[in-house]
Design a protein around this motif. Sequence first.
Motif, PDB file in Angstrom:
ATOM      1  N   ALA A 135       0.846  -1.196   0.000  1.00 45.39           N
ATOM      2  CA  ALA A 135       0.000   0.000   0.000  1.00 45.39           C
ATOM      3  C   ALA A 135       0.880   1.243   0.000  1.00 45.39           C
ATOM      4  N   ALA A 136       0.526   2.209  -0.860  1.00 43.56           N
ATOM      5  CA  ALA A 136       1.313   3.436  -0.960  1.00 43.56           C
ATOM      6  C   ALA A 136       0.383   4.613  -1.215  1.00 43.56           C
ATOM      7  N   ASP A 137       0.415   5.596  -0.301  1.00 42.61           N
ATOM      8  CA  ASP A 137      -0.434   6.778  -0.479  1.00 42.61           C
ATOM      9  C   ASP A 137      -0.142   7.465  -1.807  1.00 42.61           C
ATOM     10  N   ALA A 138       1.137   7.469  -2.202  1.00 44.27           N
ATOM     11  CA  ALA A 138       1.535   8.167  -3.434  1.00 44.27           C
ATOM     12  C   ALA A 138       0.959   7.513  -4.679  1.00 44.27           C
ATOM     13  N   GLY A 139       0.456   6.280  -4.562  1.00 41.52           N
ATOM     14  CA  GLY A 139      -0.083   5.588  -5.721  1.00 41.52           C
ATOM     15  C   GLY A 139      -1.573   5.755  -5.920  1.00 41.52           C
ATOM     16  N   ASN A 140      -2.236   6.495  -5.014  1.00 43.51           N
ATOM     17  CA  ASN A 140      -3.697   6.598  -5.068  1.00 43.51           C
ATOM     18  C   ASN A 140      -4.235   7.227  -6.347  1.00 43.51           C
ATOM     19  N   HIS A 141      -3.463   8.111  -6.953  1.00 43.05           N
ATOM     20  CA  HIS A 141      -3.961   8.827  -8.125  1.00 43.05           C
ATOM     21  C   HIS A 141      -3.228   8.415  -9.404  1.00 43.05           C
ATOM     22  N   LEU A 142      -2.581   7.269  -9.360  1.00 43.67           N
ATOM     23  CA  LEU A 142      -1.859   6.788 -10.530  1.00 43.67           C
ATOM     24  C   LEU A 142      -2.666   5.717 -11.259  1.00 43.67           C
ATOM     25  N   THR A 143      -2.472   5.647 -12.531  1.00 42.60           N
ATOM     26  CA  THR A 143      -3.201   4.692 -13.361  1.00 42.60           C
ATOM     27  C   THR A 143      -2.672   3.277 -13.143  1.00 42.60           C
ATOM     28  N   PRO A 144      -3.550   2.328 -12.851  1.00 46.98           N
ATOM     29  CA  PRO A 144      -3.098   0.945 -12.715  1.00 46.98           C
ATOM     30  C   PRO A 144      -2.323   0.490 -13.952  1.00 46.98           C
ATOM     31  N   GLY A 145      -1.247  -0.242 -13.699  1.00 44.24           N
ATOM     32  CA  GLY A 145      -0.394  -0.703 -14.783  1.00 44.24           C
ATOM     33  C   GLY A 145       0.810   0.186 -15.030  1.00 44.24           C
ATOM     34  N   THR A 146       0.874   1.372 -14.366  1.00 49.64           N
ATOM     35  CA  THR A 146       2.012   2.280 -14.539  1.00 49.64           C
ATOM     36  C   THR A 146       3.264   1.690 -13.888  1.00 49.64           C
ATOM     37  N   PRO A 147       4.366   1.552 -14.625  1.00 45.38           N
ATOM     38  CA  PRO A 147       5.597   1.052 -14.014  1.00 45.38           C
ATOM     39  C   PRO A 147       6.231   2.133 -13.137  1.00 45.38           C
TER      40      PRO A 147
END
Length: 373
Positions: free
Chosen positions: A278-290
């Motif tokens: 779990a990462a707060d910084a990933g909440n607004h990123l598109t799934p599949g983004t490397p």
Amino acid sequence: MDTPVAPQIAIPAAGSTAAAEPYLTVERVTKRFGAFVALDDVSLTVGRGEFVCFLGPSGCGKTTLLRAIAGLDPQDEGRIVQAGRDISALPPSARDFGIVFQSYALFPNMTVSANIGYGLVSLGRKRNEIEARVRELLALVGLADQAWKYPAQLSGGQQQRVALVRAIAMDPGLLLLDEPLSALDALVRAHLREEIKALQRRLGITTIMVTHDQEEALSIADRVVVMNRGRIEQVGPPDAVYRHPETLFVAGFVGRMNALPGVVGERGTIRVGEVRIAADAGNHLTPGTPVQICLRPEDLLPDDGTHAGTRLTATVRGIEYLGSIARAALDAQGLPLVVEVQDTALRRLQLRPGAAIEVVVPPDRVLLFPRDA
């Protein structure tokens, strides 16, 4: 020349603005040595009375930038303004600075007093004025009883103190320090950097120091300028550079870092191998983004039931004991991680090679950076 790593995702830098009153301005400075670009379109503002450290690996351009400011290696493009005066084309002798080199550069055939007063003599100052200034400076650095010794009779730390006060004897507006402590042993280096900072604060002199030592830069600077491949990667207060690195290079160079390739999953999780973190910084990123997932060793917490986050079962592969702290290399469900704990925690947890440990990854401590697929 390679392009610097793209900015960190979703975590803005803190406190990266320059001081309110600019004293030194570097505008789009480029310096080449043949086909090699040592400085690539560098811009920077240093505030009056500020202590700034240029930090980076060998060959990053930090010393070249210092020497361009001093006029020792003039830039090919761009300009440099000091206290409202364009000094871009001026020779070193016409610029207002004092400089201290790594090698001290003291005159071996002159006494300590003569070394410190050399610049004042060349300016034609009166003898009693020079003597008074030399006494004042020697007292300032605790060397009043060393006035008639020669450099070879002094320790490395004492020689560096002499070089420092010689550089400020003529009250320059700018003090330049080119890795002044790198030739000293660790204990002397730590003590002398405290003295340099205290002296800079007392005199209020605008100071730029070049160093490759992260601890040195973080402990002494008002702002740190992190350089890589002739460019500035990040500028900011030490805590902002450490806690909020803007590029993957800064994250890896300043302090230690666990870094692993991952892919953004659902609901802000990051897939790293077979593990989801779990990462707060990933909440607004598109799934599949490397992405590259980064975590400080001290932010990977032994699980005591009080911390929220992703829990991992790990086995200790090895321990690096460093006195007050220890670094334990872990195999955490197939992920190679390093955790940093205090000595008291090391003993309480009875960590040793082969031991099992549960660790927690706090979601707000996870840093994410762009990664090529």
